[in-house]
Write an enzyme that holds these catalytic residues in place. Structure first.
Site, mmCIF file in Angstrom:
data_model
loop_
_atom_site.group_PDB
_atom_site.id
_atom_site.type_symbol
_atom_site.label_atom_id
_atom_site.label_comp_id
_atom_site.label_asym_id
_atom_site.label_seq_id
_atom_site.Cartn_x
_atom_site.Cartn_y
_atom_site.Cartn_z
ATOM 1 N N VAL A 1 0.808 -1.230 0.000
ATOM 2 C CA VAL A 1 0.000 0.000 0.000
ATOM 3 C C VAL A 1 0.842 1.282 0.000
ATOM 4 O O VAL A 1 0.293 2.375 0.012
ATOM 5 C CB VAL A 1 -1.016 0.041 1.166
ATOM 6 C CG1 VAL A 1 -2.046 -1.063 1.030
ATOM 7 C CG2 VAL A 1 -0.324 0.008 2.517
ATOM 8 N N ASN B 1 -6.658 -0.864 6.692
ATOM 9 C CA ASN B 1 -6.184 -1.390 7.975
ATOM 10 C C ASN B 1 -4.654 -1.492 8.044
ATOM 11 O O ASN B 1 -4.079 -1.422 9.133
ATOM 12 C CB ASN B 1 -6.809 -2.771 8.198
ATOM 13 C CG ASN B 1 -6.083 -3.576 9.250
ATOM 14 O OD1 ASN B 1 -6.284 -3.383 10.448
ATOM 15 N ND2 ASN B 1 -5.205 -4.477 8.817
ATOM 16 N N SER C 1 -6.219 5.002 15.627
ATOM 17 C CA SER C 1 -5.651 4.469 16.869
ATOM 18 C C SER C 1 -5.992 5.433 18.005
ATOM 19 O O SER C 1 -6.192 6.637 17.764
ATOM 20 C CB SER C 1 -4.129 4.366 16.741
ATOM 21 O OG SER C 1 -3.539 4.156 18.020
ATOM 22 N N TYR D 1 3.951 7.680 14.642
ATOM 23 C CA TYR D 1 2.742 6.843 14.597
ATOM 24 C C TYR D 1 1.521 7.667 15.003
ATOM 25 O O TYR D 1 0.485 7.645 14.321
ATOM 26 C CB TYR D 1 2.931 5.647 15.535
ATOM 27 C CG TYR D 1 1.767 4.681 15.564
ATOM 28 C CD1 TYR D 1 1.610 3.727 14.567
ATOM 29 C CD2 TYR D 1 0.834 4.719 16.594
ATOM 30 C CE1 TYR D 1 0.534 2.833 14.596
ATOM 31 C CE2 TYR D 1 -0.232 3.835 16.629
ATOM 32 C CZ TYR D 1 -0.376 2.895 15.632
ATOM 33 O OH TYR D 1 -1.434 2.017 15.661
ATOM 34 N N ALA E 1 1.107 10.923 14.938
ATOM 35 C CA ALA E 1 0.804 11.944 13.918
ATOM 36 C C ALA E 1 0.149 11.302 12.698
ATOM 37 O O ALA E 1 -0.811 11.847 12.130
ATOM 38 C CB ALA E 1 2.089 12.672 13.522
ATOM 39 N N SER E 2 0.636 10.112 12.312
ATOM 40 C CA SER E 2 0.059 9.459 11.128
ATOM 41 C C SER E 2 -1.405 9.097 11.376
ATOM 42 O O SER E 2 -2.264 9.260 10.504
ATOM 43 C CB SER E 2 0.860 8.204 10.748
ATOM 44 O OG SER E 2 0.652 7.142 11.665
ATOM 45 N N LYS E 3 -1.714 8.631 12.575
ATOM 46 C CA LYS E 3 -3.083 8.194 12.870
ATOM 47 C C LYS E 3 -4.016 9.390 13.056
ATOM 48 O O LYS E 3 -5.199 9.316 12.704
ATOM 49 C CB LYS E 3 -3.089 7.275 14.093
ATOM 50 C CG LYS E 3 -2.379 5.935 13.834
ATOM 51 C CD LYS E 3 -3.096 5.126 12.766
ATOM 52 C CE LYS E 3 -2.553 3.726 12.608
ATOM 53 N NZ LYS E 3 -3.305 2.929 11.622
#
Ligand SMILES: NC(=O)c1ccc[n+]([C@@H]2O[C@H](COP(=O)([O-])OP(=O)(O)OC[C@H]3O[C@@H](n4cnc5c(N)ncnc54)[C@H](O)[C@@H]3O)[C@@H](O)[C@H]2O)c1
Length: 242
Positions: A63, A89, A141, A154, A156-158
């Site tokens: 992805v 996901n 998350s 992580y 920041a990405s979520k």
């Protein structure tokens, strides 16, 4: 059967939450397209679906790769004619103190967890617009809602996944498409078992859920049970702090 006749796409479907989601959607009558990098794992998940009488197809797809995503979605549309449900996901986590974090690590996490959601939605949504129907569920998350120390990239990405869900959900609502996010707390998967933040998170008093709990939330958002819900975040955690 809540999803009889529907075509569902699940990324990162070979393990953990993605696999539980694939089994859940197939158990409700959807034909599930399993996307991931490791064909053997996708096939194992597919065989579990088949053993329970469900329908599946596996597609190898990274992805982070826009070209692979485009080719894969085109193949799915050729094979099945439509896409009714998309579950974004796939994700990774790398933990380290912020001051030690190489910029490359930040980029890798953002590309895998956030840019991928944008790319897969851009590939799938035109088919949903043609159909004037569809449901997208993006896995965020708890770290999206309250940044997790040691997991800055992580988190920041979520948080980006939640904002992307809200923005695109509002844009496409007039086309009969619903886009929602789920923010789970700690879930008992390989990702969490390997986490250096495991003790910290569990000490904070939260419960550790099994992947099927998250799959139940995905089923709610993916199905007509949540017909009035769009651009929202379903928080699935047993506490409200770290
Ligand atoms: N386990 C937890 O505590 C927890 C909590 C909140 C959110 N999440 C999120 O749930 C999702 C699933 O995680 P999990 O806990 O099941 O972990 P997992 O490691 O078992 O599953 C992640 C899946 O994504 C796949 N993946 C990673 N990079 C990919 C890529 N470039 N292309 C295709 N597939 C790729 C992996 O191969 C794996 O199958 C992730 O987005 C994760 O951030 C997990």
């Amino acid at each position: 059967m809540l999803l009889e006749g529907r075509i569902a796409v699940v990324t990162g479907a070979g393990t953990g939450i993605g696999k539980a989601v694939a089994l859940k959607l197939a158990g409700e009558g959807a034909t599930v397209c399993l996307l991931g990098r490791t064909e053997a794992r996708l096939r194992e998940a597919g065989q579990e679906i088949a053993a329970r009488g469900g329908a599946w197809a596996a597609y190898r797809c990274d992805v982070t790769d826009a070209a692979q995503i485009g080719e894969t979605v085109a193949r799915i549309l050729d094979d099945h004619g439509r896409i009714d449900i998309l579950v974004n996901n796939a994700g990774i986590s790398r933990e380290m103190p912020f001051l030690d974090m190489p910029v490359e690590t930040f980029d890798e996490i953002l590309v895998t967890n956030l840019r991928s959601v944008m790319l897969v939605m851009k590939a799938v949504l035109p088919a949903m617009v043609r159909q004037q129907s569809g449901s997208v569920v993006n896995i965020g998350s708890g770290a999206a809602l309250r940044g997790l120390p040691g997991s800055a990239a992580y988190s920041a990405s979520k948080a980006g996944v939640v904002a992307l869900t809200q923005a695109v959900g509002d844009e496409l609502r007039p086309q009969g498409i619903r886009i929602n996010a789920i923010c789970p707390g700690p879930v008992d998967t390989e990702l969490f078992r390997k986490s250096e933040r495991r003790a910290f998170i569990l000490q904070a008093g939260g419960d550790l859920f099994d992947p099927e709990s998250v799959a139940n939330g995905v089923l709610f958002l993916a199905s007509d049970l949540s017909g009035c819900t769009n651009s929202q975040t379903l928080v699935m955690r047993g506490f409200n702090r770290w």
